[in-house]
Design a protein around this motif. Structure first.
Motif, PDB file in Angstrom:
ATOM      1  N   THR A 131      38.234  -4.334  31.935  1.00 43.87           N
ATOM      2  CA  THR A 131      38.840  -5.390  32.752  1.00 43.87           C
ATOM      3  C   THR A 131      38.305  -6.757  32.357  1.00 43.87           C
ATOM      4  O   THR A 131      39.050  -7.743  32.285  1.00 43.87           O
ATOM      5  N   GLU A 132      36.980  -6.815  32.095  1.00 47.47           N
ATOM      6  CA  GLU A 132      36.381  -8.088  31.688  1.00 47.47           C
ATOM      7  C   GLU A 132      36.942  -8.556  30.357  1.00 47.47           C
ATOM      8  O   GLU A 132      37.227  -9.742  30.167  1.00 47.47           O
ATOM      9  N   ARG A 133      37.128  -7.621  29.420  1.00 43.72           N
ATOM     10  CA  ARG A 133      37.679  -7.983  28.116  1.00 43.72           C
ATOM     11  C   ARG A 133      39.119  -8.488  28.241  1.00 43.72           C
ATOM     12  O   ARG A 133      39.505  -9.448  27.599  1.00 43.72           O
ATOM     13  N   ARG A 134      39.868  -7.820  29.127  1.00 40.35           N
ATOM     14  CA  ARG A 134      41.252  -8.242  29.330  1.00 40.35           C
ATOM     15  C   ARG A 134      41.299  -9.635  29.964  1.00 40.35           C
ATOM     16  O   ARG A 134      42.141 -10.463  29.621  1.00 40.35           O
ATOM     17  N   GLY A 135      40.380  -9.884  30.923  1.00 38.65           N
ATOM     18  CA  GLY A 135      40.324 -11.200  31.548  1.00 38.65           C
ATOM     19  C   GLY A 135      39.976 -12.277  30.543  1.00 38.65           C
ATOM     20  O   GLY A 135      40.541 -13.384  30.586  1.00 38.65           O
ATOM     21  N   ARG A 136      39.059 -11.970  29.620  1.00 38.73           N
ATOM     22  CA  ARG A 136      38.714 -12.954  28.581  1.00 38.73           C
ATOM     23  C   ARG A 136      39.899 -13.233  27.681  1.00 38.73           C
ATOM     24  O   ARG A 136      40.129 -14.375  27.273  1.00 38.73           O
ATOM     25  N   ALA A 137      40.658 -12.203  27.359  1.00 43.95           N
ATOM     26  CA  ALA A 137      41.829 -12.387  26.494  1.00 43.95           C
ATOM     27  C   ALA A 137      42.871 -13.275  27.163  1.00 43.95           C
ATOM     28  O   ALA A 137      43.443 -14.174  26.536  1.00 43.95           O
ATOM     29  N   VAL A 138      43.072 -13.042  28.469  1.00 38.80           N
ATOM     30  CA  VAL A 138      44.037 -13.880  29.197  1.00 38.80           C
ATOM     31  C   VAL A 138      43.548 -15.328  29.250  1.00 38.80           C
ATOM     32  O   VAL A 138      44.321 -16.274  29.051  1.00 38.80           O
TER      33      VAL A 138
END
Length: 483
Positions: free
Chosen positions: A2-9
């Motif tokens: 989830t953290e990685r996805r948030g960084r990508a967004v």
């Protein structure tokens, strides 16, 4: 994960914000969303009373939609007006709006309703000239202060004739009477003085005097003093002066987190007066819940960010002053409206921009958003991209003209010639130093700028003050200092 996805967004959004026309697209999106939300909520909030009065649930909505169409046309015209023409027309338009304020006070010309003489009625359309004067004061005030921009500018250059003209306009609006619009005009004048570079000590003195004057006006008339009394004594007379404020709170509480559903408001069944106008935020809270209110607040917060972003990234002092002042005015008006709906401020009657019912307000505010969108297209990065052919589908569809490149030296020559009373010279641009002309050609061609000229952020609203330029000035004369 989830953290990685948030960084990508976050990275994607940051990359999108770095695009040259991001500010333009943000302004257009905010204006569209607020206008559509306003039309939907006006239809919902006004349907019951409109049916009772006119026999059609759509009568007030049709009028609002018509003014929204007029506002879209004005938005498009604002995008097409060259900045040079906007500045040339600023004083004649301001003078015409002041004349309209005088005419509306004359019996037989202005129409009186509910004890106030504020409207021109032309068939089925009513026009409120006090809404026009907000925009003309913003544009003319920004043009006046930008024309006198200099590090050696005295207080007289900042205050005269801006403050006397602003006070005259406020006096005419008070005579209608219309305290809410007077407050909005006072906010516009205060923002112009702040961003125009008025010394802080004198600014505080003027702001305090304005607050005292507003308090005196609020207590000088019966209906205004009743509003103040209701605010400071919320438990008194719940069926009289406190009725509207209490009903607004009941409406908000009834919505809860998720809301009762679109069109399912109970307060609009004549329990909440002016539910489609001054208190439409309460209907949003009741039908769309806390999430709907958060959406409105989020859109205005995004508008603040975008407006100050445009102001801080603009190279033209006129655009910095205009954009920062317009952002302050629209945001302050929204906060005042929401503040008195949730009982944090006394009721003033200021509308929620683009959302509340009110044809003149909607059309004029859309015109102001169009000017802000035009300012976004004049950011240096946007100018370079547009002149390099990176128009985008929206600009190509509307066939918008290419923005002009701002030249500080050319603007300084124009200011000097205007101050001396000499007519403008067609070959003035050719007389600029070759180094400055080369810089203009580089910017127009879209080549990378030198280090130190990169995009500016919005770290401080004070960076938009015209006497504190935050863009590189290669020549001493551009700072107001002699050679």
């Amino acid at each position: 994960m989830t953290e990685r996805r948030g960084r990508a967004v976050s990275t994607r959004f940051g990359a999108w914000l770095a695009r040259p026309l991001a500010s333009f697209h943000l302004i257009v999106t905010i204006a569209t969303l607020l206008t559509v939300l306003g039309l939907v909520m006006v239809l919902s909030a006004s349907s019951v009373e409109a049916y009772a009065e006119a026999g059609s649930a759509y009568s007030l909505f049709v009028q609002q939609a018509m003014f929204a169409g007029i506002g879209c046309v004005l938005f498009y015209l604002a995008l097409r007006i060259p900045l040079k023409r906007l500045r040339q027309w600023s004083f004649p338009l301001f003078a015409l709006s002041v004349l309209a304020l005088v005419l509306v006070l004359i019996p037989g010309i202005g129409t009186q309703a509910q004890g106030a003489r504020r409207w021109f009625v032309l068939g089925p359309i009513s026009i409120q000239p006090s809404e026009f004067v907000k925009v003309t004061l913003v544009v003319w005030g920004a043009h006046l202060l930008a024309s006198r921009r200099s590090e050696t500018a005295g207080l007289r250059d900042i205050l005269v004739p801006l403050v006397p003209a602003g006070l005259l306009v406020c006096l005419l609006v008070v005579r209608q009477p219309n305290l809410s619009t007077t407050i909005a005009l006072g906010i516009v004048l205060t923002a112009l003085l702040w961003f125009g570079g008025l010394p802080v000590r004198l600014f505080v003195t003027i702001a305090a005097s304005g607050l005292v004057a507003a308090l005196v006006l609020a207590l000088s008339a019966g209906y205004r003093s009743d509003r103040m009394r209701a605010f400071f004594n919320p438990g008194d007379d719940p069926q009289g002066i406190n009725y509207q404020a209490r009903q607004a709170l009941y409406s908000l509480a009834d919505g809860g987190i998720w809301g009762r559903g679109l069109g399912q408001s109970r307060a609009k069944w004549s329990y909440l007066p002016n539910s489609h106008n001054d208190f439409i935020f309460a209907i949003i809270g009741e039908e769309l819940g806390f999430l709907g209110c958060a959406l409105v607040l989020g859109l205005f917060a995004l508008f603040v960010y975008t407006g100050l972003r445009i102001a801080s990234r603009s190279a033209d002092p006129f655009l910095r002053l205009l954009t920062a002042t317009a952002t302050t005015w629209i945001t302050a008006q929204a906060l005042i409206n929401i503040g008195y709906v949730v009982n944090l401020l006394p009721v003033t009657g200021l509308q929620l921009p683009l959302v509340s019912a009110g044809g003149s307000s909607l059309a004029i505010t859309l015109f102001m958003f169009g000017i802000l969108a035009s300012a976004a297209r004049h950011e240096p990065e946007a100018v370079a991209a547009l002149r390099a052919g990176q128009d985008g589908r929206f600009s190509r569809l509307l066939r918008l003209p290419k923005p002009e490149v701002y030249s500080p030296a050319r603007a300084g020559v124009a200011r000097a010639r205007a101050a001396s009373g000499a007519p403008p010279r067609r070959g003035a641009a050719a007389a600029l130093p070759s180094r400055q002309a080369a810089a203009r050609r580089t910017l127009a061609g879209g080549e990378p700028r030198r280090r130190g000229q990169e995009s500016r952020g919005t770290s401080s609203a004070r960076a938009t003050r015209a006497w504190e330029p935050n863009y590189p000035m290669p020549h001493a004369r551009e700072r107001g200092r002699p050679r």
